[in-house]
Design a protein around this motif. Structure first.
Motif, PDB file in Angstrom:
ATOM      1  N   LYS A 168       0.826  -1.204   0.000  1.00 15.19           N
ATOM      2  CA  LYS A 168       0.000   0.000   0.000  1.00 15.19           C
ATOM      3  C   LYS A 168       0.862   1.256   0.000  1.00 15.19           C
ATOM      4  O   LYS A 168       0.632   2.176  -0.767  1.00 15.19           O
ATOM      5  N   TYR A 169       1.898   1.292   0.847  1.00 13.14           N
ATOM      6  CA  TYR A 169       2.718   2.502   0.898  1.00 13.14           C
ATOM      7  C   TYR A 169       3.564   2.663  -0.354  1.00 13.14           C
ATOM      8  O   TYR A 169       3.924   3.763  -0.708  1.00 13.14           O
ATOM      9  N   TYR A 170       3.878   1.592  -1.071  1.00 14.51           N
ATOM     10  CA  TYR A 170       4.575   1.718  -2.350  1.00 14.51           C
ATOM     11  C   TYR A 170       3.716   2.491  -3.342  1.00 14.51           C
ATOM     12  O   TYR A 170       4.199   3.345  -4.057  1.00 14.51           O
ATOM     13  N   ALA A 171       2.432   2.175  -3.385  1.00 11.23           N
ATOM     14  CA  ALA A 171       1.530   2.786  -4.361  1.00 11.23           C
ATOM     15  C   ALA A 171       1.417   4.293  -4.165  1.00 11.23           C
ATOM     16  O   ALA A 171       1.079   5.008  -5.100  1.00 11.23           O
ATOM     17  N   GLU A 172       1.698   4.772  -3.005  1.00 16.58           N
ATOM     18  CA  GLU A 172       1.576   6.199  -2.722  1.00 16.58           C
ATOM     19  C   GLU A 172       2.918   6.922  -2.741  1.00 16.58           C
ATOM     20  O   GLU A 172       3.009   8.077  -2.344  1.00 16.58           O
ATOM     21  N   SER A 173       3.955   6.255  -3.215  1.00 18.91           N
ATOM     22  CA  SER A 173       5.312   6.818  -3.180  1.00 18.91           C
ATOM     23  C   SER A 173       5.603   7.704  -4.380  1.00 18.91           C
ATOM     24  O   SER A 173       5.309   7.348  -5.515  1.00 18.91           O
ATOM     25  N   HIS A 174       6.202   8.850  -4.103  1.00 17.96           N
ATOM     26  CA  HIS A 174       6.690   9.746  -5.155  1.00 17.96           C
ATOM     27  C   HIS A 174       8.189   9.568  -5.358  1.00 17.96           C
ATOM     28  O   HIS A 174       8.740  10.037  -6.345  1.00 17.96           O
ATOM     29  N   GLY A 175       8.840   8.921  -4.414  1.00 20.55           N
ATOM     30  CA  GLY A 175      10.276   8.667  -4.486  1.00 20.55           C
ATOM     31  C   GLY A 175      10.649   7.636  -3.439  1.00 20.55           C
ATOM     32  O   GLY A 175       9.908   7.415  -2.482  1.00 20.55           O
ATOM     33  N   VAL A 176      11.802   6.992  -3.661  1.00 16.68           N
ATOM     34  CA  VAL A 176      12.278   5.971  -2.727  1.00 16.68           C
ATOM     35  C   VAL A 176      13.703   6.318  -2.311  1.00 16.68           C
ATOM     36  O   VAL A 176      14.545   6.624  -3.156  1.00 16.68           O
ATOM     37  N   ILE A 177      13.943   6.263  -0.998  1.00 15.03           N
ATOM     38  CA  ILE A 177      15.296   6.426  -0.468  1.00 15.03           C
ATOM     39  C   ILE A 177      15.660   5.103   0.185  1.00 15.03           C
ATOM     40  O   ILE A 177      15.002   4.660   1.122  1.00 15.03           O
ATOM     41  N   TYR A 178      16.701   4.464  -0.345  1.00 15.58           N
ATOM     42  CA  TYR A 178      17.144   3.171   0.156  1.00 15.58           C
ATOM     43  C   TYR A 178      18.505   3.373   0.818  1.00 15.58           C
ATOM     44  O   TYR A 178      19.430   3.897   0.191  1.00 15.58           O
ATOM     45  N   VAL A 179      18.632   2.988   2.069  1.00 19.38           N
ATOM     46  CA  VAL A 179      19.864   3.215   2.829  1.00 19.38           C
ATOM     47  C   VAL A 179      20.625   1.904   2.974  1.00 19.38           C
ATOM     48  O   VAL A 179      20.058   0.887   3.379  1.00 19.38           O
ATOM     49  N   ILE A 180      21.899   1.955   2.639  1.00 20.38           N
ATOM     50  CA  ILE A 180      22.789   0.797   2.767  1.00 20.38           C
ATOM     51  C   ILE A 180      23.808   1.090   3.850  1.00 20.38           C
ATOM     52  O   ILE A 180      24.397   2.175   3.883  1.00 20.38           O
ATOM     53  N   GLU A 239       5.802  -3.380  -9.319  1.00 20.09           N
ATOM     54  CA  GLU A 239       5.122  -2.700 -10.418  1.00 20.09           C
ATOM     55  C   GLU A 239       4.719  -1.276 -10.060  1.00 20.09           C
ATOM     56  O   GLU A 239       4.808  -0.363 -10.887  1.00 20.09           O
ATOM     57  N   VAL A 240       4.264  -1.074  -8.843  1.00 23.62           N
ATOM     58  CA  VAL A 240       3.771   0.249  -8.445  1.00 23.62           C
ATOM     59  C   VAL A 240       4.891   1.276  -8.266  1.00 23.62           C
ATOM     60  O   VAL A 240       4.616   2.463  -8.179  1.00 23.62           O
ATOM     61  N   LEU A 241       6.140   0.815  -8.232  1.00 24.64           N
ATOM     62  CA  LEU A 241       7.270   1.749  -8.109  1.00 24.64           C
ATOM     63  C   LEU A 241       7.939   2.039  -9.452  1.00 24.64           C
ATOM     64  O   LEU A 241       8.933   2.764  -9.499  1.00 24.64           O
ATOM     65  N   GLU A 242       7.398   1.511 -10.517  1.00 20.96           N
ATOM     66  CA  GLU A 242       7.980   1.722 -11.838  1.00 20.96           C
ATOM     67  C   GLU A 242       8.074   3.213 -12.143  1.00 20.96           C
ATOM     68  O   GLU A 242       7.096   3.951 -12.014  1.00 20.96           O
ATOM     69  N   GLY A 243       9.263   3.673 -12.486  1.00 24.66           N
ATOM     70  CA  GLY A 243       9.481   5.072 -12.831  1.00 24.66           C
ATOM     71  C   GLY A 243       9.686   6.013 -11.659  1.00 24.66           C
ATOM     72  O   GLY A 243      10.001   7.181 -11.848  1.00 24.66           O
ATOM     73  N   VAL A 244       9.525   5.530 -10.438  1.00 23.55           N
ATOM     74  CA  VAL A 244       9.679   6.377  -9.245  1.00 23.55           C
ATOM     75  C   VAL A 244      11.177   6.627  -9.001  1.00 23.55           C
ATOM     76  O   VAL A 244      11.969   5.688  -9.024  1.00 23.55           O
ATOM     77  N   PRO A 245      11.579   7.876  -8.784  1.00 24.52           N
ATOM     78  CA  PRO A 245      12.994   8.180  -8.535  1.00 24.52           C
ATOM     79  C   PRO A 245      13.541   7.386  -7.344  1.00 24.52           C
ATOM     80  O   PRO A 245      12.828   7.150  -6.365  1.00 24.52           O
TER      81      PRO A 245
END
Length: 115
Positions: free
Chosen positions: A2-14, A36-42
């Motif tokens: 659900k929260y993926y579908a509402e994302s405008h961007g993703v920050i992944y921390v390593i 699929e719902v994150l396709e194209g999201v920065p």
């Protein structure tokens, strides 16, 4: 999901100091970016703890994640070195993400039909 579908961007921390768990991190990353719902999201990848001696470098991390490149697809993507402790690199990454989100503001987050 659900929260993926509402994302405008993703920050992944390593965690750049945790080489033992890098493969685990890569599997989680791969699962996330193939949604699929994150396709194209920065996507901003923050390589944290770059202030620690002996940490994995940005080239090391990019090499470890190299087989994920094709799955990133056509989206804005940046790998940024940073230190949450000192703040170095964090603002630069966030500023980059804001620019990407503003540029893509016409594209609303994807809504997955649940039927």
């Amino acid at each position: 999901m659900k929260y993926y579908a509402e994302s405008h961007g993703v920050i992944y921390v390593i965690d750049s100091t945790d080489e033992e768990r890098l493969s685990e991190s890569k599997r989680a990353f791969e699962k996330m970016i193939t949604s699929e719902v994150l396709e194209g999201v920065p996507l901003l990848v923050l390589a944290n703890k770059q202030d620690v001696e002996g940490c994995l470098s940005i080239p090391d991390i990019k090499t470890a994640f190299s087989d994920c490149i094709s799955k990133i697809g056509k989206r804005d993507c940046l790998t940024q070195s940073c230190s949450a402790l000192t703040g170095k690199g964090v603002n630069e990454g966030i500023e980059w993400m804001v620019k990407c989100v503003v540029r893509n503001i016409h594209r609303p987050p994807r809504q997955k039909d649940i039927t």
